[in-house]
Design an enzyme around this catalytic site. Structure first.
Site, PDB file in Angstrom:
ATOM      1  N   CYS A  44       0.826  -1.200   0.000  1.00 53.32           N
ATOM      2  CA  CYS A  44       0.000   0.000   0.000  1.00 53.32           C
ATOM      3  C   CYS A  44       0.866   1.259   0.000  1.00 53.32           C
ATOM      4  CB  CYS A  44      -0.911   0.019   1.225  1.00 53.32           C
ATOM      5  SG  CYS A  44      -2.016  -1.382   1.336  1.00 53.32           S
ATOM      6  N   ASN A  84      -1.114   1.613   5.799  1.00 54.11           N
ATOM      7  CA  ASN A  84      -0.235   0.622   5.184  1.00 54.11           C
ATOM      8  C   ASN A  84       0.204  -0.332   6.284  1.00 54.11           C
ATOM      9  OD1 ASN A  84       1.592  -0.861   3.657  1.00 54.11           O
ATOM     10  ND2 ASN A  84       3.218   0.653   3.846  1.00 54.11           N
ATOM     11  N   GLY A  85      -0.034  -1.632   6.084  1.00 52.26           N
ATOM     12  CA  GLY A  85       0.339  -2.624   7.087  1.00 52.26           C
ATOM     13  C   GLY A  85      -0.822  -3.554   7.386  1.00 52.26           C
ATOM     14  N   GLU A 135      18.007 -16.112 -10.680  1.00 53.39           N
ATOM     15  CA  GLU A 135      17.522 -14.744 -10.876  1.00 53.39           C
ATOM     16  C   GLU A 135      16.961 -14.545 -12.280  1.00 53.39           C
ATOM     17  OE1 GLU A 135      16.677 -10.666 -10.218  1.00 53.39           O
ATOM     18  OE2 GLU A 135      16.827 -12.450  -8.947  1.00 53.39           O
ATOM     19  N   LYS A 137      13.072 -13.440 -13.078  1.00 51.53           N
ATOM     20  CA  LYS A 137      12.672 -12.288 -13.894  1.00 51.53           C
ATOM     21  C   LYS A 137      11.633 -12.695 -14.948  1.00 51.53           C
ATOM     22  CE  LYS A 137      14.524  -9.257 -11.756  1.00 51.53           C
ATOM     23  NZ  LYS A 137      14.068 -10.049 -10.658  1.00 51.53           N
ATOM     24  N   GLU A 146       8.358 -13.327 -13.132  1.00 52.33           N
ATOM     25  CA  GLU A 146       7.771 -12.102 -12.578  1.00 52.33           C
ATOM     26  C   GLU A 146       7.042 -11.280 -13.626  1.00 52.33           C
ATOM     27  OE1 GLU A 146      10.138 -10.082  -8.962  1.00 52.33           O
ATOM     28  OE2 GLU A 146      11.356 -10.413 -10.735  1.00 52.33           O
ATOM     29  N   LYS A 180       6.055  -4.054  -5.199  1.00 51.25           N
ATOM     30  CA  LYS A 180       7.485  -3.748  -5.150  1.00 51.25           C
ATOM     31  C   LYS A 180       8.061  -4.023  -3.771  1.00 51.25           C
ATOM     32  CE  LYS A 180      11.399  -2.012  -6.653  1.00 51.25           C
ATOM     33  NZ  LYS A 180      12.230  -2.789  -7.583  1.00 51.25           N
TER      34      LYS A 180
END
Length: 678
Positions: free
Chosen positions: A2, A133-134, A549, A553, A556, A673
């Site tokens: 958020c 947020n949380g 990785e 990617k 994702e 993110k």
């Protein structure tokens, strides 16, 4: 996760239209964090608010206008302007003082829907509004209590208990004592809440005031003095600065990216602090469960070292594309001032002789999640080699689930781009409780990780907007290589090896620029893979992390099934998947594992595998003598730095696959993110 944004103008006239656009733009700067709905609240005109209500309002101030919408921020923008027209709200009305709040929501409790979006309300009349947020862990108990006191709930969120609790506290105080201040209401609400949160309160009972408080989640105050009196001068106590009655703009935000275009003067709010803006002045109180009265706190503003250009795409189509191509610059910034006199200087580890403590450690434990874990995995071999200290790897959530042993003699290194990753911070608490030396590696100055670890290193990669991490990953690897160089600098036996690596670090940005020239080749490769349902990547040694990785990617952003595998495990199951249709990327650049990777390639070719081989320049004939596989040639650098070079073609591949498949590059489906919940 958020995103929170708030804007208060004081002693300066701002039209409602301008205020709306500031709030909308603040949300746009936060949307990279991931979200599925959004909302804002601002003031209506007092006359129109009273005239449109059948019952007398419970307060004298202007009623809030609250707008909430599912989907992208532009959906909210269209909805707001449509409703404004319907309600005949005058956008040209000017306010000398006005407080507006805004929010992007990433669903945890309740589906994405307007009723679950923020701001959440105390009920009819919107006497208290909250953006959050949380996660409130005891919301169910609070909800049951409030229902027994006659409150009805409209959303499925944990957040709704907060404004309703504020109204309950306010009404009770008025019935018993008469007047109660805004900060007293918020303090009592905080006393009842459990969990991690950042909150902003707005109430027509307290017009033109805002209160922010936090426990666990990041929240930032920005101050923009509109007079030239303080221009270029150092700031001291924020209350002294803001209590001068001069025109100013004040901001709250979850992220520095949302305030950089307005001001560079900011303050990171600490846990259990209550920041109260009233009459243009900022008061900061320190809340404590065991204290009846909070203590007043003096805090200094910091100056933000970030330019507006960092949060804009410039000539690029997407932030991910921009951030991939920024890596020569971001790596230069990461190393700037740290490579000196044929050695490494890490200021964050120099004080209190932390390097000596690390050298005496029984082991080093790298702890992270996702991309940050992969970066630590890439650096593990060189840390072991240069320091002689055993290194273990821990996924933060798994360490917590197992309650794995952490000892006082351990050095625990926590890696997180945002510095706010929930699992990583909980693992940090666990390590601190067990007495380990805790080192933080993060991209975010003022983050929770940077404040709560004993020492650490900022990677200085610059603001990363794309949800899929690219430049932060390569900067993390470089910082951990420099950490290995610094810790191992007392060993004469590795001196020549260290000098080779330092020389390689100096030329790394130019080698990254060279590998970025493969962009069009990777786009062509992506077009040949666009219809594939799966993709395998094999690596070993330093490049096992590269395989993990690279596959992450692709998963994702391109939403394609992809797996990174340890090449040494190929014959223990994965070989059964090999056929002429399944694309397989094998990373076979020059290092100690090169001959083993040559063997892997031959075994895959003998089973008619569809191979794409990444090798060092000039090694095409060595890795694929028959010419039956596609080859990606990259510059050869020191083996511990090769993962920085090798990941870039895979980042480009993932980017072009995503564009060609028509998916959202910068905001992948279901992802955020900064993951601030477990």
């Amino acid at each position: 996760m958020c995103g929170i944004f708030a804007y208060l103008n004081y002693n300066v006239s701002r039209e409602r239209r301008y205020i709306l656009e500031v709030l909308f733009n603040g949300l746009r700067r936060l949307e990279y964090r991931g979200y599925d709905s959004s909302g804002i609240a601002l003031d209506a005109d007092v006359t129109s608010a009273c005239g449109s209500s059948a019952a007398a309002p419970a307060y004298a101030g202007a009623a809030p206008l609250v707008f909430r919408q599912e989907g992208k921020i532009e959906n909210l923008v269209r909805s707001v302007y449509s409703e404004v027209d319907e309600k005949d709200v005058n956008l040209d009305t000017a306010f000398n003082v006005h407080a507006g709040i805004a929010h992007t929501r990433w669903a945890t409790h309740g589906v994405p829907a307007p009723r679950n979006s923020h701001p959440q309300s105390s009920g009819a009349g919107d006497e208290f509004l909250v953006v959050h947020n949380g996660i409130i862990t005891n919301y169910e108990v609070l909800k049951e209590t409030l229902i027994r006191h006659g409150f009805t709930f409209e959303s499925d969120t944990d957040t709704e208990v907060i404004p309703k609790l504020a109204k309950f506290v306010f009404d009770k105080a008025h019935d018993e004592e008469g007047d109660v201040t805004f900060s007293q209401v918020v303090m009592e609400v905080m006393r009842q809440l459990e969990g991690a949160y950042a909150l902003i309160f707005k109430s027509p009972h307290y017009p033109n005031e805002l209160i922010a408080c936090k426990r666990g989640s990041t929240l930032i105050l920005g101050v923009n003095e509109l007079s030239d009196h303080n221009s270029g001068k150092p700031f001291h106590d924020v209350k002294t600065l803001t209590a001068n009655g001069k025109p100013k703009e004040l901001f709250f935000s979850s992220d520095l990216c949302a305030i950089v275009e307005h001001t560079k003067n900011y303050l990171v709010i600490e846990d259990n602090e209550i920041v109260h803006i009233k009459d243009g002045s900022v008061s900061i109180l320190k809340f404590g469960h065991d204290k009846e009265k909070p203590a007043s706190v003096q805090r200094a503003l910091s100056v933000l070292e970030m330019e507006v250009e960092q949060i804009k795409k410039g000539s690029y189509d997407h932030f991910m594309q921009k951030e991939i191509h920024e890596q020569p610059h971001s790596l230069t910034t990461t190393m700037r001032g740290r490579l000196k006199d044929s050695g490494v200087l890490l200021g964050g580890l120099k004080e209190k002789e932390y390097l000596k403590t690390i050298r005496r450690s029984r082991r080093v434990v790298f702890i992270g999640c996702g991309t940050s874990y992969n970066a630590a995995l890439a650096a593990r071999p060189i840390v072991e080699e240069l320091t002689g200290i055993p290194v273990t790897m821990e996924v933060a959530s798994d360490l917590l689930d197992r309650q794995g042993p952490i000892y006082r003699e351990d050095t625990a290194v926590f890696v997180s781009q945002s510095g706010e990753t929930a699992d990583t911070l909980l693992a940090l608490d666990y390590a601190l409780e067990n007495g380990a030396l805790c080192v933080g590696i993060t991209n975010t100055v003022g983050s929770t990780l940077s404040r709560r670890t004993h020492c650490g290193v900022h990677i200085n990669a610059g603001c990363e907007i794309g949800v899929a991490s690219t430049k932060a990953y390569t900067s993390q690897i470089v910082v951990m290589v420099m950490l290995a160089l610094a810790v191992g600098s007392d060993q004469i036996s590795t001196q020549a090896r260290r000098q080779t690596i330092i020389s390689g670090l100096s030329s790394l940005p130019s080698n990254v620029s060279e590998v970025l020239k493969l962009d069009s080749e990777m786009k062509e490769l992506a077009s040949s893979l666009i219809d594939s349902e799966s993709l395998l990547m094999f690596g070993r040694g330093y490049n096992y992390a590269t395989a993990l990785e690279g596959a992450l990617k692709v998963k994702e952003v391109a939403l394609m099934h992809s797996e990174g595998m340890l090449a040494g495990e190929m014959k223990h199951g994965p070989l059964a998947l090999v056929d002429e249709n399944l694309p397989i990327i094998v990373i076979a650049t020059r290092d100690a594992c090169f001959s083993k990777q040559q063997s892997v390639i031959q075994q895959l070719l003998s089973r008619k595998g569809r191979l794409i081989v990444m090798c060092s320049k000039g090694d095409t004939s060595a890795v694929c003598p028959s010419g039956s596989c596609r080859v990606i040639e990259v510059p050869e650098v020191a083996d511990c730095l090769q993962p920085v070079i090798n990941i870039i073609p895979l980042q480009l591949l993932a980017y072009h696959l995503t564009v060609l498949r028509g998916f959202d590059v910068d905001q992948p489906r279901n992802l955020a993110k900064s993951v601030t919940t477990q």
